[in-house]
Design a protein around this motif. Structure first.
Motif, mmCIF file in Angstrom:
data_model
loop_
_atom_site.group_PDB
_atom_site.id
_atom_site.type_symbol
_atom_site.label_atom_id
_atom_site.label_comp_id
_atom_site.label_asym_id
_atom_site.label_seq_id
_atom_site.Cartn_x
_atom_site.Cartn_y
_atom_site.Cartn_z
ATOM 1 N N THR A 1 8.904 -34.297 20.765
ATOM 2 C CA THR A 1 10.053 -35.028 21.318
ATOM 3 C C THR A 1 11.092 -35.261 20.221
ATOM 4 O O THR A 1 10.971 -34.713 19.121
ATOM 5 N N LEU B 1 11.965 -37.217 27.599
ATOM 6 C CA LEU B 1 10.597 -36.704 27.487
ATOM 7 C C LEU B 1 9.626 -37.863 27.522
ATOM 8 O O LEU B 1 9.914 -38.898 26.931
ATOM 9 N N ASP C 1 11.436 -47.452 26.872
ATOM 10 C CA ASP C 1 11.763 -46.193 26.202
ATOM 11 C C ASP C 1 13.273 -45.972 26.187
ATOM 12 O O ASP C 1 13.734 -44.830 26.206
HETATM 13 C C1 NCD Z 1 12.907 -40.546 22.579
HETATM 14 C C2 NCD Z 1 14.016 -40.617 21.533
HETATM 15 O O1 NCD Z 1 15.159 -40.225 21.834
HETATM 16 O O2 NCD Z 1 13.762 -41.084 20.419
HETATM 17 N N1 NCD Z 1 13.318 -39.640 23.630
HETATM 18 C C3 NCD Z 1 12.813 -39.582 24.876
HETATM 19 O O3 NCD Z 1 13.230 -38.690 25.630
HETATM 20 N N2 NCD Z 1 11.919 -40.432 25.325
HETATM 21 C C4 NCD Z 1 11.620 -40.136 21.964
HETATM 22 C C5 NCD Z 1 10.392 -40.398 22.813
HETATM 23 O O4 NCD Z 1 10.113 -41.550 23.190
HETATM 24 O O5 NCD Z 1 9.659 -39.473 23.134
#
Ligand code: NCD
Ligand code: ZN
Ligand code: ZN
Length: 356
Positions: free
Chosen positions: A108, A221, A249
């Motif tokens: 990611t 992700l 997140d």
């Molecule tokens: C997160 C990030 O941008 O740091 N991105 C994501 O799509 N969730 C990283 C992560 O939590 O996998």
């Protein structure tokens, strides 16, 4: 509880990206106005790999807090192939680092320095189990032969299930689950295994990636999944089971990093986080379960006290701004928040900062 208002114990965010510098200063107020605490992800560039790093990052977060706002950043370290078991003792002694984060290398955003093979960190995992330090997992395989929509399920089968068996005393959080397989695995696992669930995975299925065209602001992700999985997540989140708790997140990126030939993964939801969860819980007719999920289960799992103060939400439609400005940035390259220019159905009732 009336239909139009909900009062909740102040919630916490158990999975958050705050970044650093101007981005940190721009996004932190959104989180701090609703949440008392957040588990702060360590995937900066370079990553936060030691307690000393985390001490500095925590000081920068505290310095970026608006005056009068109380917020406690709960720090984490980024596991690499060379993390030493001695660092786990420092974590335990620190009192402010609460977990270690495992990113499979390449899975990611900013995971280049992640772990290449779980067996390389077995001494560290043994130390974490011994010192009772939680392990947070981005649970996706990176094997290019595995379909991107199957990467969570395959991770569980190949890596997580054996890990849970090998370290029965280790507290594990499978972060941002996105599938029925994820929800089921966690539900059936022993009590030391829990999961966070994002608001966007509760509200959207993968059609949102392609609604009328390619939608980079819905790309994160693990990627959004089909409707049956969203339903399974809603069911888990509203089940009342203490294994499932809130983790946004929220992952801010500059607009041009997302609207790009190779747009990066991450959805920004911190500006409306608790309101978006309220929408999802209302959809499932389970607003009475929101407080457990948002305010109790995570604190209990992390063995921290529940918050003492409250927040209030009102059923009132408001429109999300088109951009969230970044302090030193060009407004054209600012953050495009989730639901930009679109309505959100619940709104946090603002409280004077000094009352907290
Ligand atoms: C997160 C990030 O941008 O740091 N991105 C994501 O799509 N969730 C990283 C992560 O939590 O996998
Ligand atoms: Zn992740
Ligand atoms: Zn994340």
């Amino acid at each position: 509880m009336s239909d139009r208002r909900i009062v909740l114990t102040r919630p916490d965010d158990w999975h958050l990206h705050l970044r650093d510098g101007a981005m940190l200063a721009s996004v932190l107020p959104d989180t701090a106005r609703q949440f008392a605490r957040a588990i702060v992800m360590p995937n900066l560039q370079p990553p936060v790999t030691t307690v000393e790093h985390a001490r500095g990052y925590r000081a920068r977060i505290n310095a970026a807090l608006p005056a009068g706002v109380r917020f406690d950043p709960l720090m984490t370290l980024y596991l690499t192939d060379s993390t030493s078991p001695v660092e786990i003792e420092r974590v335990k002694a620190s009192g402010f680092v609460h977990a270690l984060k495992y990113y499979p290398a390449g899975a990611t955003t900013n995971s280049e320095n992640g772990v290449t093979e779980l067996k390389r960190i077995s001494a560290v995992l043994t130390a974490m189990e011994k010192h009772d330090v939680p392990l947070l997992i981005h649970g996706e395989v990176t094997d290019p032969a595995v379909d991107v929509f199957d990467r969570e399920a395959v991770f569980i089968e190949r890596h997580l299930s054996p890990l849970v068996d090998a370290f029965p005393g280790l507290r594990i959080v499978l972060e941002h689950i996105t599938t029925r397989a994820g929800a089921q695995f966690v539900a059936e696992a022993p009590d030391n295994v829990a999961a966070t669930i994002t608001a966007h995975h509760l509200l959207l299925n993968r059609n949102a990636l392609f609604a009328g065209g390619l939608r980079p602001h819905h790309f994160c992700l693990p990627v959004l999944k089909r409707e049956t999985h969203r339903q399974a997540l809603l069911q888990a989140a509203t089940s009342g089971r203490p294994k499932f708790f809130l983790g946004t997140d929220s992952a801010p990126h500059r607009r041009h990093a997302k609207e790009s030939d190779c747009g990066c993964a991450g959805i920004y939801t911190a500006h409306a986080a608790i309101e978006l969860y309220a929408e999802a819980f209302e959809q499932a007719n389970a607003l009475d379960r929101l407080e457990g999920f948002a305010s109790f289960h995570g604190a209990d799992f992390y063995r921290l006290p529940r918050n003492a103060d409250r927040i209030e939400l009102e059923r009132r439609v408001w429109t999300v701004p088109e951009r969230i400005g970044i302090e030193d940035g060009d407004s054209d390259d600012a953050i495009v928040p989730f639901r930009a220019n679109q309505p959100v159905l619940w709104q946090l009732v603002e409280q004077p900062a000094l009352n907290r």
